[in-house]
Design a protein around this motif. Structure first.
Motif, PDB file in Angstrom:
ATOM      1  N   THR A 151     -61.706  18.315 -32.674  1.00 32.81           N
ATOM      2  CA  THR A 151     -61.957  17.237 -33.629  1.00 32.81           C
ATOM      3  C   THR A 151     -60.763  17.079 -34.549  1.00 32.81           C
ATOM      4  O   THR A 151     -60.143  18.048 -34.963  1.00 32.81           O
ATOM      5  CB  THR A 151     -63.218  17.515 -34.469  1.00 32.81           C
ATOM      6  OG1 THR A 151     -63.056  18.747 -35.166  1.00 32.81           O
ATOM      7  CG2 THR A 151     -64.445  17.610 -33.588  1.00 32.81           C
ATOM      8  N   TYR A 185     -66.560  11.775 -33.810  1.00 36.01           N
ATOM      9  CA  TYR A 185     -66.840  13.150 -33.450  1.00 36.01           C
ATOM     10  C   TYR A 185     -68.136  13.614 -34.099  1.00 36.01           C
ATOM     11  O   TYR A 185     -68.431  13.259 -35.239  1.00 36.01           O
ATOM     12  CB  TYR A 185     -65.700  14.056 -33.904  1.00 36.01           C
ATOM     13  CG  TYR A 185     -64.368  13.727 -33.273  1.00 36.01           C
ATOM     14  CD1 TYR A 185     -64.216  13.708 -31.887  1.00 36.01           C
ATOM     15  CD2 TYR A 185     -63.266  13.434 -34.060  1.00 36.01           C
ATOM     16  CE1 TYR A 185     -63.001  13.409 -31.314  1.00 36.01           C
ATOM     17  CE2 TYR A 185     -62.039  13.140 -33.483  1.00 36.01           C
ATOM     18  CZ  TYR A 185     -61.919  13.125 -32.114  1.00 36.01           C
ATOM     19  OH  TYR A 185     -60.708  12.822 -31.541  1.00 36.01           O
ATOM     20  N   ASP A 232     -62.873   7.800 -35.981  1.00 38.88           N
ATOM     21  CA  ASP A 232     -63.497   8.574 -34.909  1.00 38.88           C
ATOM     22  C   ASP A 232     -65.016   8.582 -34.966  1.00 38.88           C
ATOM     23  O   ASP A 232     -65.639   8.066 -35.894  1.00 38.88           O
ATOM     24  CB  ASP A 232     -62.965  10.006 -34.941  1.00 38.88           C
ATOM     25  CG  ASP A 232     -63.263  10.695 -36.264  1.00 38.88           C
ATOM     26  OD1 ASP A 232     -64.457  10.910 -36.571  1.00 38.88           O
ATOM     27  OD2 ASP A 232     -62.316  11.023 -36.995  1.00 38.88           O
ATOM     28  N   GLY A 282     -66.895  11.993 -27.729  1.00 40.35           N
ATOM     29  CA  GLY A 282     -66.132  11.793 -28.961  1.00 40.35           C
ATOM     30  C   GLY A 282     -64.759  11.194 -28.709  1.00 40.35           C
ATOM     31  O   GLY A 282     -64.098  11.482 -27.706  1.00 40.35           O
TER      32      GLY A 282
END
Length: 280
Positions: free
Chosen positions: A108, A117, A115, A232
């Motif tokens: 991450t 994640y 993002d 992700g």
């Protein structure tokens, strides 16, 4: 004879009919987020920040949001937008939100990317809100950076009826925002291969509606009722292709195609001759 008169009258009516045509061509220009580390962040369009499309200035504002607020980690909070230049000299922008941790163990990179994640935090989706002074449509986007993803659902784009959910002290969630999405403006897209320092994504096969407020960010499952899981991905947005519809009404025309007019006249003449032949 009454039948022949009716045919002749119908032919004349078609020849003199008025036709209106609407030209709904889409004028497009590319809006670059910039080429500096920090950009002016504003929920409202700025007079100093604009894109010119077919001679018309469209003013632009941009902010970044993530569901990282509150004890349940679902309330939207504004983050800080920051830019980086890649090895090809292309600038891209990510978001610093409350989950600003870098954890290489889980892959991450919340310290800088736009993002989604989920290893740190609870279903955190980062998105940019772009505000325009006029209703526009988005046709494509380019990104200077991509980490992760599955080649299918990687970014989410949505036009909104208003930006009320992003006002101070509203405590909105992405579910609240979903209820304000404009028809024909929601889509989930993949990114193409990296060419000349950018990843491109086209929206034209899905998005046809217009709006003043647009969200562009990492794939958001809250906006996709047909899917609850995702891979992700971290992104940096570089530019957007903006479309402005030109609905110009053309002046009335009395022209009918020549083959059509000749066919109608021949039909009327043939019926007259046929009628006279029978009388003889």
């Amino acid at each position: 004879m009454k039948y022949i008169k009716r045919v002749a009258l119908c032919a004349m009516s078609l020849l003199s009919s008025t036709v209106f045509a609407n030209d709904s061509t889409l004028n497009e220009e590319t809006y670059s987020l910039g080429s500096t580390k920090y950009i002016s962040e504003s929920l409202n369009p700025l007079s100093s920040n604009f894109i010119e499309i077919d001679g018309q200035k469209i003013y632009v504002g941009i902010t970044g949001w993530a569901d990282t607020g509150g004890s349940s980690d679902l309330v939207l909070e504004q983050g800080a937008i920051k830019g980086w230049e890649n090895s090809k000299g292309v600038w891209g922008y990510g978001l610093y939100n409350n989950d600003t941790r870098h954890n290489s163990q889980y892959g991450t990179y919340d310290t800088h990317s736009l993002d989604n994640y989920t290893n740190e935090g609870s279903q955190d989706f980062d998105m940019f809100l772009i505000s325009f002074s006029e209703e526009v449509t988005l046709t494509s986007a380019s990104f200077s950076y991509k980490h992760g993803g599955d080649g299918e659902r990687e970014i989410t784009v949505a036009g909104l009826k208003n930006a009320n959910a992003f006002q101070d002290a509203v405590n909105s969630t992405w579910s609240d925002v979903y209820s304000t999405i404009v028809e024909n403006t929601l889509g989930h897209f993949s990114l193409g291969n990296k060419v000349n320092g950018v990843f491109e994504s086209s929206f034209t096969n899905t998005i046809s509606g217009t709006a003043q407020y647009w969200l562009v960010g990492a794939y958001n499952t809250v906006f996709d009722k047909n899917n609850t899981s995702h891979t992700g991905i971290g992104l940096k947005l570089s530019s957007l292709n903006i479309g402005l519809k030109d609905n110009t009404q053309q002046p009335p025309s009395t022209e009918v195609s020549e083959p059509g007019a000749l066919a109608l006249m021949s039909l009327g003449l043939g019926l007259v001759l046929y009628r006279r032949k029978r009388r003889v």
